[in-house]
Design an enzyme around this catalytic site. Structure first.
Site, PDB file in Angstrom:
ATOM      1  CG  ASP A 161      22.550  41.466 -99.797  1.00  0.00           C
ATOM      2  OD1 ASP A 161      23.287  41.642-100.803  1.00  0.00           O
ATOM      3  OD2 ASP A 161      22.278  42.371 -98.992  1.00  0.00           O
ATOM      4  CD  GLU A 182       7.335  58.403-111.708  1.00  0.00           C
ATOM      5  OE1 GLU A 182       6.140  58.438-112.063  1.00  0.00           O
ATOM      6  OE2 GLU A 182       7.782  59.074-110.759  1.00  0.00           O
ATOM      7  CB  THR A 223      25.916  46.494-104.599  1.00  0.00           C
ATOM      8  OG1 THR A 223      26.985  45.569-104.395  1.00  0.00           O
ATOM      9  CG2 THR A 223      25.273  46.823-103.271  1.00  0.00           C
ATOM     10  CE  LYS A 241      28.780  46.980-101.421  1.00  0.00           C
ATOM     11  NZ  LYS A 241      27.976  46.440-100.308  1.00  0.00           N
ATOM     12  CE1 TYR A 270      10.728  60.914-112.444  1.00  0.00           C
ATOM     13  CE2 TYR A 270      11.111  63.230-112.911  1.00  0.00           C
ATOM     14  CZ  TYR A 270      10.953  62.200-111.998  1.00  0.00           C
ATOM     15  OH  TYR A 270      11.021  62.462-110.663  1.00  0.00           O
ATOM     16  NE  ARG A 311      28.171  54.375-104.298  1.00  0.00           N
ATOM     17  CZ  ARG A 311      29.216  53.687-103.826  1.00  0.00           C
ATOM     18  NH1 ARG A 311      30.386  53.756-104.403  1.00  0.00           N
ATOM     19  NH2 ARG A 311      29.073  52.948-102.762  1.00  0.00           N
TER      20      ARG A 311
HETATM   21  C1  LIG Z   1      26.979  46.957 -99.599  1.00  0.00           C
HETATM   22  C2  LIG Z   1      25.888  46.057 -99.205  1.00  0.00           C
HETATM   23  C3  LIG Z   1      24.545  46.439 -99.330  1.00  0.00           C
HETATM   24  C4  LIG Z   1      24.070  47.856 -99.596  1.00  0.00           C
HETATM   25  O1  LIG Z   1      24.526  48.500-100.630  1.00  0.00           O
HETATM   26  P1  LIG Z   1      24.306  50.077-100.812  1.00  0.00           P
HETATM   27  O2  LIG Z   1      24.387  50.219-102.275  1.00  0.00           O
HETATM   28  O3  LIG Z   1      25.375  50.732-100.025  1.00  0.00           O
HETATM   29  O4  LIG Z   1      22.947  50.403-100.293  1.00  0.00           O
HETATM   30  C5  LIG Z   1      23.559  45.511 -99.071  1.00  0.00           C
HETATM   31  N1  LIG Z   1      23.885  44.275 -98.681  1.00  0.00           N
HETATM   32  C6  LIG Z   1      25.161  43.876 -98.500  1.00  0.00           C
HETATM   33  C7  LIG Z   1      25.431  42.489 -98.056  1.00  0.00           C
HETATM   34  C8  LIG Z   1      26.200  44.757 -98.747  1.00  0.00           C
HETATM   35  O5  LIG Z   1      27.455  44.374 -98.539  1.00  0.00           O
END
Ligand SMILES: *Cc1c(COP(=O)(O)O)cnc(C)c1O
Length: 423
Positions: free
Chosen positions: A206, A63, A232, A235, A61, A241
């Protein structure tokens, strides 16, 4: 024991406690090894990244922030999290990094928590046009608690920046979100910043999908322009993840508070260690080559599909992702994604601009190159993949068994050429 190398050890440990789960993990390993993964948001992490995810750090933990924790015994995780922060800042040239978000959606939620109040106006790209759920979809917190104004793409699959500006001037949002889950053109972050400045809005970029391309200079970076950049890590970035928030120093304290205690509890230090490893990998010259190959491979796949007489939204791709437009063939995304699965190719159905079909049927299939590029696919393999897809489209309603079998064989040959997780 079989021939999965280091994976065997891990499976052996699980088998001793839980045979049911072990068998299913082994099946999943085989599925990943023996199918062509074209889901644009997926990838294959290194074994080092995976090992960190399965490490003793899951027990801790922590936090709070490094060196400012609410628990004792954090001397090791403090250093690990600090390493991840330093590497994230270096990779993207950012002033501040918070590496604690459990996912991309949680990273975005934390930015909302900091930048806007319930009921405020927020602009984002529409989900059916390539945006993400967390950019204002009515079924997501973002759409439920905020007044969302959505922008879309034109018939060429491109953002109409003049239209974005008009909408911004009319609705005066407090936050503008750019970045997408299915957009195959370069995003003009500078233009978004000019629009945001004109209406005095915060700008959130994003880059969940294009993070590796941004990190290596193959896509312009939003970091100089945006107040906040979220991504993220699983990807194109090829980590565990999870999510990361980058921001200007002036927002650092507020963003950190929004992540914890705002929207999360204890950070996942095992995942943060895996993020640190992935970020180290991403800082290497090999990763730059990888990012370049992602784009070369996507272009080769798009070219192959077009050669076979198929349409791609916008006529091609400038990054790692494209949408196959099946309207001319009178086929649906649902049927094609299903026949592709039988043929050994994994991809997801997706709407095309002005799609006549429902989101459950669609007229498109989204295809991406990051995962196959990791296992070693080159342009020539993408051309063959495109040919397999074209054959599969033809039989998407009949699913003729003999042809499906032949296509499955061709997919498997490509997979065998580039073994995955075997040593
Ligand atoms: C995949 C994605 C997310 C969210 O990712 P998670 O880890 O699945 O919550 C947010 N924004 C964009 C543009 C994405 O492609």
């Amino acid at each position: 024991m079989s021939d999965y190398g280091v994976m065997d050890m891990e499976l052996e440990i699980i088998r001793k406690t839980d045979l049911e789960v072990a068998v299913l993990i082994e099946e999943e390993l085989k599925r990943q090894q023996n199918t062509i993964e074209l889901i644009a948001s997926e990838n294959f992490t290194s074994k080092a990244v995976m090992a960190a995810c399965g490490s003793v750090l899951t027990n801790k933990y922590a936090e709070g922030k490094p060196y400012k924790r609410f628990y004792n015994g954090c001397e090791n995780v403090d250093k690990i999290e600090e390493l991840a922060q330093i590497r994230a800042k270096k990779l993207f040239g950012a002033e501040h990094a918070n590496v604690q978000p459990h996912s991309g959606a949680q990273a975005n939620m934390a930015v909302f928590m900091y930048a806007v109040k319930p009921g405020d106006t927020v602009m984002g790209m529409d989900l059916s046009n390539g945006g993400h759920l967390s950019h204002g979809s009515p079924v997501n917190f973002s759409g439920l608690y905020f007044n969302i104004v959505s922008y879309g793409v034109n018939s060429q699959g491109e953002i109409d920046y003049d239209n974005v500006r008009e909408l911004a001037l009319k609705h005066r949002p407090k936050l503008i979100i750019c970045g997408a889950s299915n957009y195959s053109k370069i995003i003009d972050f500078k233009r978004f910043k000019e629009i945001a400045d004109e209406v005095n809005a915060y700008l959130l970029a994003d880059i969940a999908h294009i993070a590796a391309l941004v990190a290596t200079g193959y896509h312009p970076s939003p970091v100089p322009y945006a107040d906040f950049v979220t991504t993220t890590t699983h990807k194109t970035l090829r980590g565990p993840r999870g999510g990361i928030i980058l921001c200007k120093e002036k927002h650092a304290l507020g963003i950190d508070k929004a992540v914890f205690p705002g929207v999360q509890g204890g950070p996942l230090e095992h995942i943060i260690a895996a993020k640190a490893i992935a970020l180290k990998e991403a800082l290497s010259p090999e990763f730059k080559q990888y990012a370049n190959q992602i784009i070369l491979n996507a272009k080769a796949l798009a070219g192959s599909l077009i050669n076979e007489g198929l349409d791609i939204v916008g006529g091609g791709t400038e990054n790692h992702v494209m949408t196959l437009d099946l309207r001319k063939q009178n086929k649906t995304g649902k049927d094609v994604a299903n026949v592709l699965e039988l043929a050994g190719i994994t991809a997801n159905k997706n709407t095309v601009p002005n799609d006549p079909q429902s989101p459950f049927v669609t007229s498109g299939v989204r295809l991406g190159s990051p995962a196959v590029t990791t296992r070693g696919f080159k342009e020539i393999d993408m051309i063959e993949t495109g040919k397999i897809i074209a054959e599969a489209v033809k039989i998407s309603d009949t699913k003729e068994p003999a042809i499906v079998k032949e296509l499955r064989k061709r997919s498997l040959e490509l997979c065998k050429k580039y073994p995955l997780y075997t040593d």
